[in-house]
Enzyme design. Structure first.
Site, PDB file in Angstrom:
ATOM      1  CE  LYS A 184      25.016   6.167 -11.987  1.00  0.00           C
ATOM      2  NZ  LYS A 184      25.921   7.210 -11.518  1.00  0.00           N
TER       3      LYS A 184
HETATM    4  C1  LIG Z   1      26.155   8.675 -11.008  1.00  0.00           C
HETATM    5  C2  LIG Z   1      26.854   9.675 -11.835  1.00  0.00           C
HETATM    6  C3  LIG Z   1      28.027  10.322 -11.426  1.00  0.00           C
HETATM    7  C4  LIG Z   1      28.579  10.298 -10.037  1.00  0.00           C
HETATM    8  O1  LIG Z   1      28.674   9.134  -9.429  1.00  0.00           O
HETATM    9  P1  LIG Z   1      28.622   8.957  -7.834  1.00  0.00           P
HETATM   10  O2  LIG Z   1      29.281   7.649  -7.676  1.00  0.00           O
HETATM   11  O3  LIG Z   1      27.186   8.965  -7.437  1.00  0.00           O
HETATM   12  O4  LIG Z   1      29.401  10.071  -7.223  1.00  0.00           O
HETATM   13  C5  LIG Z   1      28.699  11.122 -12.338  1.00  0.00           C
HETATM   14  N1  LIG Z   1      28.209  11.339 -13.557  1.00  0.00           N
HETATM   15  C6  LIG Z   1      27.062  10.780 -13.983  1.00  0.00           C
HETATM   16  C7  LIG Z   1      26.595  11.059 -15.376  1.00  0.00           C
HETATM   17  C8  LIG Z   1      26.331   9.963 -13.130  1.00  0.00           C
HETATM   18  O5  LIG Z   1      25.167   9.440 -13.548  1.00  0.00           O
END
Ligand SMILES: *Cc1c(COP(=O)(O)O)cnc(C)c1O
Length: 386
Positions: A184
């Site tokens: 991210k």
């Molecule tokens: C990455 C992601 C999540 C969840 O995040 P984590 O930190 O991996 O639990 C939720 N929604 C979307 C759209 C994502 O891409």
């Protein structure tokens, strides 16, 4: 062709992050403590939200948000089909039902008019996902929520930093959930943050994030008996560590710089693909800010003799890593079997899935990396025109 493989993503971790983590490791306090507190303070100021609660994943953030607004058995929560597993999974954690909704005609975001059609007497909340970092059309969504008394929990896992009509994502809906997963725009390995202007929601999520233990109640009254605590209700083990927060604090300082770099890459792509009719590039509405977590192109398959998968293979052969975000939820086995969804039930998402490809976009990329992607894409398409 490039000699070495360009990965789809590489996190940008500098000496500042490394030093900050090492300092925490040496401090003697490695789980939730002063670094988490500081990260929450820094984050809420960066977003302009009243409260920020740090957790150990974006999925945990979504789960706590749903719990905070009281989602439970027999409730329905509206979720886009074009999203990652976590968005709907968090609804299932609450023993509620995720109601899938198709994409808008313009992009991969949820279609507000279809949201309206999906609302029933059981609907309690909407989870708009700012897909790739492009803000959803929040105006009509907030209006529907107000009319039908629904909570709006934003899945902003891709949307740091994004703006809708100049307004920072994280300050619009009732609760907003961010993810700091490795890929991210702000990465702590695993981690997440929840922002909300409601003190009541924040307090409840904080309580539930660590076994439902009311830390404040006992620390205030038992300054000297610090072993004492009280379970107010069973919660979860969702607290962030100081190690992750130490990383996050330094990443947050660079967040704008990282965004400027991605914005520059997006601009290079936009210009590089200007005269290629076989692809459609993302567009950003006036007054909005795309975080550019993802750069998703759409292939005009009618003009091509190859499929998306063949295109992805050609790029891999040219040493360019790509990805696909996402296979819509209604095409996955669990949702097919438990909800009886067919591909044609969500025609826009199904069609979109066949033609989307995510290109690399991250601060570590050099100008020649970006040019290599443009060249490889151009060559692959020119060789397979109809
Ligand atoms: C990455 C992601 C999540 C969840 O995040 P984590 O930190 O991996 O639990 C939720 N929604 C979307 C759209 C994502 O891409």
């Amino acid at each position: 062709m490039r000699n070495d493989f360009l990965p789809f993503h590489v996190p940008e971790i500098g000496q500042e992050e490394i030093s900050s983590v090492v300092e925490t490791l040496r401090s003697g306090w490695i789980t939730t403590g002063p670094k988490v507190k500081q990260f929450e303070e820094d984050f809420k100021h960066a977003i302009g939200a009243k409260n920020a609660v740090a957790v150990n994943s974006g999925t945990a953030a979504l789960h706590l948000a749903l719990e905070a607004v009281g989602i439970g058995e027999n409730d329905e929560v509206i979720v886009p089909t074009m999203t990652f597993a976590a968005t709907a999974e968090a609804v299932v954690y609450c023993r509620a039902t995720p109601l899938l909704v198709d994409c808008s005609p313009e992009n991969s975001n949820i279609d507000p008019s279809q949201v309206e059609r999906a609302i029933s007497a059981k609907t309690r909340a909407i989870i708009p996902v700012h897909f790739g970092g492009q803000p959803c059309d929040m105006g009509p969504i907030m209006e529907l929520a107000r009319t039908h008394k629904l909570a709006v929990i934003e899945d902003a896992a891709h949307a740091l930093p994004s703006r809708y009509h100049q307004r920072m994502v994280g300050t619009i809906g009732d609760i907003t959930c961010f993810s700091f997963y490795a890929t991210k725009t702000l990465a702590t390995g695993e981690g997440g943050m929840i922002t909300t202007d409601s003190d009541e929601h924040a307090e409840r999520m904080r309580l539930l994030s660590l076994h439902g233990i009311g830390r404040d109640s006992w620390t205030r009254s038992n300054q000297h008996d610090s072993w004492q605590y009280e379970i107010e209700r069973p919660g979860y083990k969702y607290n962030m560590t100081d190690i992750a927060a130490a990383l996050g604090i330094e990443q947050l300082k660079k967040c704008h710089l990282f965004w400027e770099k991605r914005q520059w890459i997006a601009k290079m792509y936009e210009e590089g693909f200007e005269n290629i009719p076989e692809i459609r590039t993302p567009s950003v509405a006036e007054g909005d800010q795309h975080s550019w977590h993802l750069y998703v192109i759409q292939l005009e398959l009618d003009r091509l003799r190859i499929s998306r998968d063949e295109f992805v293979d050609l790029l891999r052969q040219a040493n360019i890593g790509t990805s696909v975000h996402f296979m819509p939820l209604h095409l996955h086995r669990f949702y097919r079997e438990t909800c009886g969804h067919r591909p044609e039930d969500f025609p826009k998402a199904t069609a979109l899935f066949e033609r989307i490809v995510s290109l690399p976009i991250y601060p570590k990329m050099t100008e020649s990396d970006v040019q290599d992607v443009i060249d490889a894409v151009t060559r692959a398409l020119e060789a397979h025109r109809r």
